[in-house]
Design a protein around this motif. Structure first.
Motif, PDB file in Angstrom:
ATOM      1  N   ALA A  28      27.380   4.577  43.572  1.00  0.00           N
ATOM      2  CA  ALA A  28      26.111   3.844  43.695  1.00  0.00           C
ATOM      3  C   ALA A  28      24.927   4.784  43.512  1.00  0.00           C
ATOM      4  O   ALA A  28      24.904   5.887  44.058  1.00  0.00           O
ATOM      5  N   ASP A  29      23.945   4.331  42.749  1.00  0.00           N
ATOM      6  CA  ASP A  29      22.694   5.067  42.531  1.00  0.00           C
ATOM      7  C   ASP A  29      21.534   4.149  42.889  1.00  0.00           C
ATOM      8  O   ASP A  29      21.511   2.988  42.474  1.00  0.00           O
ATOM      9  N   LEU A  30      20.574   4.668  43.644  1.00  0.00           N
ATOM     10  CA  LEU A  30      19.422   3.854  44.037  1.00  0.00           C
ATOM     11  C   LEU A  30      18.258   4.766  44.371  1.00  0.00           C
ATOM     12  O   LEU A  30      18.437   5.804  45.005  1.00  0.00           O
ATOM     13  N   THR A  31      17.071   4.370  43.942  1.00  0.00           N
ATOM     14  CA  THR A  31      15.853   5.112  44.259  1.00  0.00           C
ATOM     15  C   THR A  31      14.807   4.136  44.790  1.00  0.00           C
ATOM     16  O   THR A  31      14.614   3.058  44.220  1.00  0.00           O
ATOM     17  N   ILE A  32      14.147   4.520  45.887  1.00  0.00           N
ATOM     18  CA  ILE A  32      13.072   3.719  46.475  1.00  0.00           C
ATOM     19  C   ILE A  32      11.818   4.584  46.512  1.00  0.00           C
ATOM     20  O   ILE A  32      11.855   5.729  46.978  1.00  0.00           O
ATOM     21  N   GLY A  33      10.716   4.050  46.022  1.00  0.00           N
ATOM     22  CA  GLY A  33       9.463   4.797  45.990  1.00  0.00           C
ATOM     23  C   GLY A  33       8.501   4.369  47.075  1.00  0.00           C
ATOM     24  O   GLY A  33       8.713   3.379  47.781  1.00  0.00           O
ATOM     25  N   ARG A  34       7.416   5.102  47.204  1.00  0.00           N
ATOM     26  CA  ARG A  34       6.388   4.794  48.204  1.00  0.00           C
ATOM     27  C   ARG A  34       5.747   3.440  47.910  1.00  0.00           C
ATOM     28  O   ARG A  34       5.431   3.130  46.768  1.00  0.00           O
ATOM     29  N   GLY A  35       5.558   2.657  48.957  1.00  0.00           N
ATOM     30  CA  GLY A  35       4.930   1.356  48.811  1.00  0.00           C
ATOM     31  C   GLY A  35       5.795   0.315  48.144  1.00  0.00           C
ATOM     32  O   GLY A  35       5.317  -0.778  47.828  1.00  0.00           O
ATOM     33  N   GLU A  36       7.076   0.601  47.968  1.00  0.00           N
ATOM     34  CA  GLU A  36       7.962  -0.298  47.227  1.00  0.00           C
ATOM     35  C   GLU A  36       8.878  -1.075  48.167  1.00  0.00           C
ATOM     36  O   GLU A  36       9.465  -0.511  49.091  1.00  0.00           O
ATOM     37  N   ILE A  37       9.007  -2.366  47.912  1.00  0.00           N
ATOM     38  CA  ILE A  37       9.935  -3.217  48.650  1.00  0.00           C
ATOM     39  C   ILE A  37      11.030  -3.661  47.677  1.00  0.00           C
ATOM     40  O   ILE A  37      10.749  -4.264  46.640  1.00  0.00           O
ATOM     41  N   VAL A  38      12.267  -3.338  48.018  1.00  0.00           N
ATOM     42  CA  VAL A  38      13.413  -3.675  47.180  1.00  0.00           C
ATOM     43  C   VAL A  38      14.305  -4.647  47.945  1.00  0.00           C
ATOM     44  O   VAL A  38      14.696  -4.371  49.087  1.00  0.00           O
ATOM     45  N   ALA A  39      14.604  -5.771  47.337  1.00  0.00           N
ATOM     46  CA  ALA A  39      15.503  -6.750  47.943  1.00  0.00           C
ATOM     47  C   ALA A  39      16.930  -6.460  47.483  1.00  0.00           C
ATOM     48  O   ALA A  39      17.181  -6.254  46.301  1.00  0.00           O
ATOM     49  N   LEU A  40      17.852  -6.433  48.440  1.00  0.00           N
ATOM     50  CA  LEU A  40      19.270  -6.234  48.153  1.00  0.00           C
ATOM     51  C   LEU A  40      19.982  -7.563  48.361  1.00  0.00           C
ATOM     52  O   LEU A  40      20.072  -8.060  49.482  1.00  0.00           O
ATOM     53  N   VAL A  41      20.449  -8.144  47.267  1.00  0.00           N
ATOM     54  CA  VAL A  41      21.117  -9.446  47.307  1.00  0.00           C
ATOM     55  C   VAL A  41      22.536  -9.268  46.784  1.00  0.00           C
ATOM     56  O   VAL A  41      22.735  -8.828  45.646  1.00  0.00           O
ATOM     57  N   ALA A  42      23.513  -9.575  47.612  1.00  0.00           N
ATOM     58  CA  ALA A  42      24.910  -9.430  47.202  1.00  0.00           C
ATOM     59  C   ALA A  42      25.769 -10.307  48.101  1.00  0.00           C
ATOM     60  O   ALA A  42      25.402 -10.575  49.249  1.00  0.00           O
ATOM     61  N   PRO A  43      26.910 -10.770  47.606  1.00  0.00           N
ATOM     62  CA  PRO A  43      27.781 -11.623  48.430  1.00  0.00           C
ATOM     63  C   PRO A  43      28.369 -10.854  49.601  1.00  0.00           C
ATOM     64  O   PRO A  43      28.428  -9.618  49.609  1.00  0.00           O
ATOM     65  N   SER A  44      28.811 -11.588  50.609  1.00  0.00           N
ATOM     66  CA  SER A  44      29.455 -10.975  51.763  1.00  0.00           C
ATOM     67  C   SER A  44      30.665 -10.169  51.296  1.00  0.00           C
ATOM     68  O   SER A  44      31.421 -10.609  50.432  1.00  0.00           O
ATOM     69  N   GLY A  45      30.816  -8.987  51.871  1.00  0.00           N
ATOM     70  CA  GLY A  45      31.942  -8.135  51.503  1.00  0.00           C
ATOM     71  C   GLY A  45      31.683  -7.205  50.342  1.00  0.00           C
ATOM     72  O   GLY A  45      32.528  -6.373  50.004  1.00  0.00           O
ATOM     73  N   ALA A  46      30.495  -7.305  49.732  1.00  0.00           N
ATOM     74  CA  ALA A  46      30.192  -6.460  48.574  1.00  0.00           C
ATOM     75  C   ALA A  46      29.792  -5.049  48.971  1.00  0.00           C
ATOM     76  O   ALA A  46      29.840  -4.135  48.141  1.00  0.00           O
TER      77      ALA A  46
END
Length: 228
Positions: A28-46
């Motif tokens: 898994a690769d993920l980057t979050i920046g300042r002032g940023e809102i990221v929604a994580l949407v995935a099925p149960s168990g993912a």
């Protein structure tokens, strides 16, 4: 100062050994920046909860790099991870987990006292946050005297009390009606912008997810952009 608050690079998480091993994250690769809102949407168990736990330094990944506000965490001792989590990361859960015997102001002040902030300074900061959340007038009320939306706004204020770089929210509006969900999300968004923090919101609410800056998902253990 870097604009990157969270960086996950080639993160793997495996539970168990041999043929019975469960590979939850597979690079898994993920980057979050300042002032940023990221929604994580995935099925149960993912692997949503696993990912949040790794981002929040509650779990160590099997392999890969996790950087928080520019600091590499892979080789940090448990004590160092605890201190980094205390000062850099805030949490908001589906259930507010407020301390029932304390009022709203005291609940928001608690993490500051634990971090060594004086009572007067902690109370001042708590009042500012409750005002920002639009519930300053409810500061002396205990959780049982607050509505569901008010409780969650207190929980958000508490998560932000120590000025964290990163806020992790796990289904923060899961128990709220749509109108109240919108109010809580708006309060959280305003706080993220004002503090120039970053935020991951794990949610099943597609309407809420669309209000984030971007949406990601977990597919076969890897992060991918998601379109609703």
């Amino acid at each position: 100062m870097s604009d990157t608050l969270l960086s996950l690079r080639d993160v793997h998480q495996t539970y168990g050994d041999g043929e019975g091993a469960v590979h939850v994250l597979r690079g898994a690769d993920l980057t979050i920046g300042r002032g940023e809102i990221v929604a994580l949407v995935a099925p149960s168990g993912a692997g949503k909860s696993t990912l949040l736990h790794i981002c929040g330094l509650l779990e160590r990944p099997t392999s890969g790099e996790v950087d928080i506000a520019g600091e590499r965490t892979a080789r940090l001792a448990d004590r160092q991870r605890t201190l980094l989590r205390r000062h850099r990361i805030g949490y908001v859960y589906q259930f507010h987990h407020l301390l029932p015997e304390f009022d709203a102001l005291e609940n928001v002040s608690m993490p500051q006292l634990i971090a060594g902030v004086g009572t007067a300074a902690g109370n001042t900061r708590s009042r500012e946050l409750l005002e920002m959340m639009g519930i300053g007038h409810r500061a002396t009320h205990r959780p049982a005297e607050l509505s569901g939306g008010e409780q969650q706004r207190v929980a958000i204020a508490r998560a932000a009390a120590n000025r964290p770089s990163l806020i992790l929210a796990d289904e923060p509006t899961g128990n709220l009606d749509p109108a109240t969900s919108d109010t809580v999300f708006a309060a959280l968004s305003e706080l993220i912008r004002q503090q120039n923090a970053g935020c991951i919101i794990a949610t099943h609410n597609h309407d809420l997810a669309r209000k984030a800056d971007r949406i990601v998902s977990i597919v076969e253990g890897r992060m991918t952009d998601h379109i609703l």
